[in-house]
Design a protein around this motif. Structure first.
Motif, PDB file in Angstrom:
ATOM      1  N   PHE A   1       0.832  -1.203   0.000  1.00  0.00           N
ATOM      2  CA  PHE A   1       0.000   0.000   0.000  1.00  0.00           C
ATOM      3  C   PHE A   1       0.867   1.254   0.000  1.00  0.00           C
ATOM      4  CE2 PHE A   1      -3.501   2.685   1.881  1.00  0.00           C
ATOM      5  CZ  PHE A   1      -4.360   2.541   0.803  1.00  0.00           C
ATOM      6  N   ALA A   2       2.003   1.190   0.692  1.00  0.00           N
ATOM      7  CA  ALA A   2       2.925   2.325   0.695  1.00  0.00           C
ATOM      8  C   ALA A   2       3.439   2.594  -0.719  1.00  0.00           C
ATOM      9  CB  ALA A   2       4.087   2.060   1.644  1.00  0.00           C
ATOM     10  N   VAL A   3       3.778   1.542  -1.449  1.00  0.00           N
ATOM     11  CA  VAL A   3       4.249   1.695  -2.833  1.00  0.00           C
ATOM     12  C   VAL A   3       3.145   2.313  -3.693  1.00  0.00           C
ATOM     13  CG1 VAL A   3       4.953   0.433  -4.900  1.00  0.00           C
ATOM     14  CG2 VAL A   3       5.930  -0.171  -2.675  1.00  0.00           C
ATOM     15  N   ARG A   4       1.930   1.827  -3.519  1.00  0.00           N
ATOM     16  CA  ARG A   4       0.802   2.339  -4.301  1.00  0.00           C
ATOM     17  C   ARG A   4       0.585   3.830  -4.056  1.00  0.00           C
ATOM     18  NH1 ARG A   4      -5.350   0.160  -3.179  1.00  0.00           N
ATOM     19  NH2 ARG A   4      -6.479   1.965  -4.022  1.00  0.00           N
ATOM     20  N   LEU A   5       0.603   4.242  -2.795  1.00  0.00           N
ATOM     21  CA  LEU A   5       0.388   5.655  -2.483  1.00  0.00           C
ATOM     22  C   LEU A   5       1.567   6.516  -2.918  1.00  0.00           C
ATOM     23  CD1 LEU A   5      -1.336   5.551   1.034  1.00  0.00           C
ATOM     24  CD2 LEU A   5      -2.351   5.468  -1.247  1.00  0.00           C
ATOM     25  N   HIS A   6       2.763   5.940  -2.848  1.00  0.00           N
ATOM     26  CA  HIS A   6       3.955   6.662  -3.294  1.00  0.00           C
ATOM     27  C   HIS A   6       3.872   6.936  -4.789  1.00  0.00           C
ATOM     28  CE1 HIS A   6       8.190   7.733  -3.811  1.00  0.00           C
ATOM     29  NE2 HIS A   6       8.273   7.813  -2.496  1.00  0.00           N
ATOM     30  N   GLU A   7       3.417   5.960  -5.545  1.00  0.00           N
ATOM     31  CA  GLU A   7       3.322   6.112  -6.991  1.00  0.00           C
ATOM     32  C   GLU A   7       2.273   7.135  -7.396  1.00  0.00           C
ATOM     33  OE1 GLU A   7       2.552   2.154  -8.266  1.00  0.00           O
ATOM     34  OE2 GLU A   7       4.679   1.561  -8.313  1.00  0.00           O
ATOM     35  N   THR A   8       1.226   7.281  -6.584  1.00  0.00           N
ATOM     36  CA  THR A   8       0.175   8.253  -6.893  1.00  0.00           C
ATOM     37  C   THR A   8       0.489   9.641  -6.358  1.00  0.00           C
ATOM     38  OG1 THR A   8      -1.052   7.665  -4.888  1.00  0.00           O
ATOM     39  CG2 THR A   8      -1.599   6.474  -6.916  1.00  0.00           C
ATOM     40  N   GLY A   9       1.588   9.772  -5.620  1.00  0.00           N
ATOM     41  CA  GLY A   9       1.986  11.074  -5.093  1.00  0.00           C
ATOM     42  C   GLY A   9       1.378  11.426  -3.756  1.00  0.00           C
ATOM     43  N   LEU A  10       0.594  10.530  -3.175  1.00  0.00           N
ATOM     44  CA  LEU A  10      -0.016  10.807  -1.874  1.00  0.00           C
ATOM     45  C   LEU A  10       0.951  10.579  -0.715  1.00  0.00           C
ATOM     46  CD1 LEU A  10      -3.549   9.198  -2.365  1.00  0.00           C
ATOM     47  CD2 LEU A  10      -3.008  11.632  -2.210  1.00  0.00           C
ATOM     48  N   LEU A  11       2.026   9.860  -0.972  1.00  0.00           N
ATOM     49  CA  LEU A  11       2.959   9.496   0.087  1.00  0.00           C
ATOM     50  C   LEU A  11       4.380   9.748  -0.386  1.00  0.00           C
ATOM     51  CD1 LEU A  11       2.745   8.235   2.946  1.00  0.00           C
ATOM     52  CD2 LEU A  11       3.065   6.005   1.892  1.00  0.00           C
ATOM     53  N   THR A  12       5.179  10.364   0.486  1.00  0.00           N
ATOM     54  CA  THR A  12       6.585  10.609   0.205  1.00  0.00           C
ATOM     55  C   THR A  12       7.450   9.827   1.172  1.00  0.00           C
ATOM     56  OG1 THR A  12       6.696  12.501   1.727  1.00  0.00           O
ATOM     57  CG2 THR A  12       6.050  12.948  -0.571  1.00  0.00           C
ATOM     58  N   ASP A  13       8.744   9.731   0.886  1.00  0.00           N
ATOM     59  CA  ASP A  13       9.651   9.035   1.791  1.00  0.00           C
ATOM     60  C   ASP A  13       9.653   9.699   3.160  1.00  0.00           C
ATOM     61  OD1 ASP A  13      10.301   7.297  -0.240  1.00  0.00           O
ATOM     62  OD2 ASP A  13      12.135   8.360  -0.809  1.00  0.00           O
ATOM     63  N   GLU A  14       9.604  11.027   3.159  1.00  0.00           N
ATOM     64  CA  GLU A  14       9.608  11.759   4.430  1.00  0.00           C
ATOM     65  C   GLU A  14       8.340  11.469   5.229  1.00  0.00           C
ATOM     66  OE1 GLU A  14      12.314  13.445   1.592  1.00  0.00           O
ATOM     67  OE2 GLU A  14      10.133  13.100   1.448  1.00  0.00           O
ATOM     68  N   LEU A  15       7.198  11.414   4.549  1.00  0.00           N
ATOM     69  CA  LEU A  15       5.943  11.144   5.247  1.00  0.00           C
ATOM     70  C   LEU A  15       5.897   9.706   5.749  1.00  0.00           C
ATOM     71  CD1 LEU A  15       3.297  12.285   6.174  1.00  0.00           C
ATOM     72  CD2 LEU A  15       2.301  11.764   3.928  1.00  0.00           C
ATOM     73  N   ILE A  16       6.460   8.781   5.001  1.00  0.00           N
ATOM     74  CA  ILE A  16       6.535   7.393   5.459  1.00  0.00           C
ATOM     75  C   ILE A  16       7.295   7.318   6.782  1.00  0.00           C
ATOM     76  CG2 ILE A  16       7.585   5.140   4.984  1.00  0.00           C
ATOM     77  CD1 ILE A  16       6.945   5.564   2.041  1.00  0.00           C
ATOM     78  N   ALA A  17       8.433   7.996   6.851  1.00  0.00           N
ATOM     79  CA  ALA A  17       9.241   7.998   8.080  1.00  0.00           C
ATOM     80  C   ALA A  17       8.490   8.679   9.220  1.00  0.00           C
ATOM     81  CB  ALA A  17      10.572   8.703   7.819  1.00  0.00           C
ATOM     82  N   GLU A  18       7.769   9.746   8.905  1.00  0.00           N
ATOM     83  CA  GLU A  18       7.022  10.477   9.931  1.00  0.00           C
ATOM     84  C   GLU A  18       5.895   9.629  10.499  1.00  0.00           C
ATOM     85  OE1 GLU A  18       3.787  14.086   9.852  1.00  0.00           O
ATOM     86  OE2 GLU A  18       5.656  14.389   8.706  1.00  0.00           O
ATOM     87  N   ILE A  19       5.161   8.960   9.621  1.00  0.00           N
ATOM     88  CA  ILE A  19       4.041   8.107  10.071  1.00  0.00           C
ATOM     89  C   ILE A  19       4.560   6.955  10.914  1.00  0.00           C
ATOM     90  CG2 ILE A  19       2.289   6.478   9.251  1.00  0.00           C
ATOM     91  CD1 ILE A  19       1.810   8.401   6.891  1.00  0.00           C
ATOM     92  N   ASP A  20       5.674   6.372  10.515  1.00  0.00           N
ATOM     93  CA  ASP A  20       6.252   5.260  11.272  1.00  0.00           C
ATOM     94  C   ASP A  20       6.701   5.717  12.647  1.00  0.00           C
ATOM     95  OD1 ASP A  20       6.919   2.405  11.061  1.00  0.00           O
ATOM     96  OD2 ASP A  20       8.977   3.083  11.371  1.00  0.00           O
ATOM     97  N   ALA A  21       7.323   6.899  12.710  1.00  0.00           N
ATOM     98  CA  ALA A  21       7.783   7.426  14.005  1.00  0.00           C
ATOM     99  C   ALA A  21       6.597   7.715  14.917  1.00  0.00           C
ATOM    100  CB  ALA A  21       8.609   8.688  13.778  1.00  0.00           C
TER     101      ALA A  21
END
Length: 367
Positions: free
Chosen positions: A286-306
């Motif tokens: 799901f992270a890959v899917r949202l990343h490809e659509t522009g809804l998720l960035t590497d920075e936001l992934i790290a922020e959500i995980d933290a």
């Protein structure tokens, strides 16, 4: 007696379900899936550290199904689950601190420390418990749906189960009555392919489990359990049907990344199968899917995980600080009627008080 008329009964259906834009809530889904993943990973660690006792079954690999199903429910709907319930409790809005405290067996837990992993209950969230007996929740959920119908309510019941539950008698009895009496209930089979260590193909003559609804002329569907939006949309359709008196069987196809329980090493799986499941991890996909659509960035992934890790750490700290329940309260929330050693009774109070004497008959009055 309930009506056996197969026509739909007159019921209040409540507000109409609004249309949902294709991208609405996708980031919320991802946040919830990550949080459930981190919570369950921390629960597994606490179990190996002997901080959690008893049995412990995790939703690792089923996060998309959990998030999608719970997103479709209204606040006044009822949820019955089996013993793999932590994620559903979290997604239903029960405080993670109370859930973790329950896993730790502490008095601030959702079941006051007496239920543990398999037996969480919160009437405010209409979360009607997890059940350790396979299929034990089905007759109860069906009865709750009958009560809603009897009152003329607009709520619905969602009853969750694993694939192995479809082979027991209560499954067939419950679906038969629900269809016969037009009950507002959705039965959800979370099909991870294994009933403990036995595959669905080995245990079921009809491995497409949603097809079993045909025996009761019940509507049914199968959905990709690794796509939370697809699960939500399928569940909304199922609930809309149930609210109009047409019960529904929904099968979600997902995977179980670990063994049946925390202590199960899953040696019945080949290395190839384990790698295939890892590759289809719904959180990562799901992270890959949202990343490809522009809804998720590497920075936001790290922020959500933290954020998730911080919230889980807070839940653990709360659980660690919560006291153990007093053994004298063992029976307080178990039996509605008095039992020996019940701490709710006053000292010296009789277990079964004598019935009151009738009033004296007035003089001159004859029966």
């Amino acid at each position: 007696m309930p009506s056996t008329d197969r026509k739909r009964p007159a019921r209040r259906t409540g507000p109409a379900t609004p249309a949902i834009p294709p991208t609405d809530g996708l980031l919320d889904f991802y946040r919830q899936m990550v949080f459930i993943r981190r919570f369950e990973e921390r629960a597994a660690r606490a179990y190996t550290e002997a901080r959690i006792g008893g049995y412990c079954h995790l939703n690792l690999g089923e996060e998309a199904t959990v998030a999608g199903l719970m997103a479709a429910l209204r606040p006044d709907d009822y949820v019955f689950t089996n013993y793999r319930e932590h994620g559903y409790a979290l997604a239903r809005g029960i405080a993670p601190e109370r859930i973790m405290a329950e896993l730790y067996g502490r008095s601030d837990g959702v079941s006051k420390g007496w239920g543990g992993s398999m037996h969480m209950f919160d009437i405010a969230a209409r979360f009607m418990g997890g059940y350790g007996i396979v299929g034990g929740q089905l007759p109860l959920a069906t009865g709750a749906a009958l009560a809603i119908q009897y009152r003329g309510g607009s709520e619905a019941v969602v009853c969750l189960m694993g694939d192995g539950t479809t082979n027991i008698g209560a499954f067939h009895e419950s679906l038969n009555l629900a269809a016969l009496w037009n009950l507002p209930i959705v039965y959800v089979v979370v099909n991870n392919g294994l009933g403990m260590g036995t595959t669905v193909e080995q245990s079921s003559a009809e491995p497409e489990l949603h097809r079993r609804a045909a025996a009761y002329r019940m509507l049914a569907a199968r959905v990709d359990g690794n796509d939370p939006a697809a699960v939500r949309d399928a569940a909304l359709e199922a609930l809309e049907s149930a609210r109009t008196g047409r019960p529904y069987l929904l099968e979600t196809m997902s995977g179980r990344l670990k063994g049946h329980s925390v202590v199960d090493p899953a040696r019945y799986r080949s290395r190839e199968e384990a790698e295939r499941l890892k590759a289809s991890d719904p959180v990562a996909a799901f992270a890959v899917r949202l990343h490809e659509t522009g809804l998720l960035t590497d920075e936001l992934i790290a922020e959500i995980d933290a954020e998730a890790l911080g919230a889980v750490a807070g839940a653990v700290a709360f659980a660690e600080a919560s006291p153990h329940p007093d053994p004298s309260t063992l029976f307080d929330h178990t039996y509605a009627t008095p039992v020996p050693n019940d701490s709710r009774r006053l000292p010296g109070e009789a277990l079964f008080p004598a019935a009151p004497r009738p009033a004296a008959e007035p003089a001159g009055v004859r029966a």
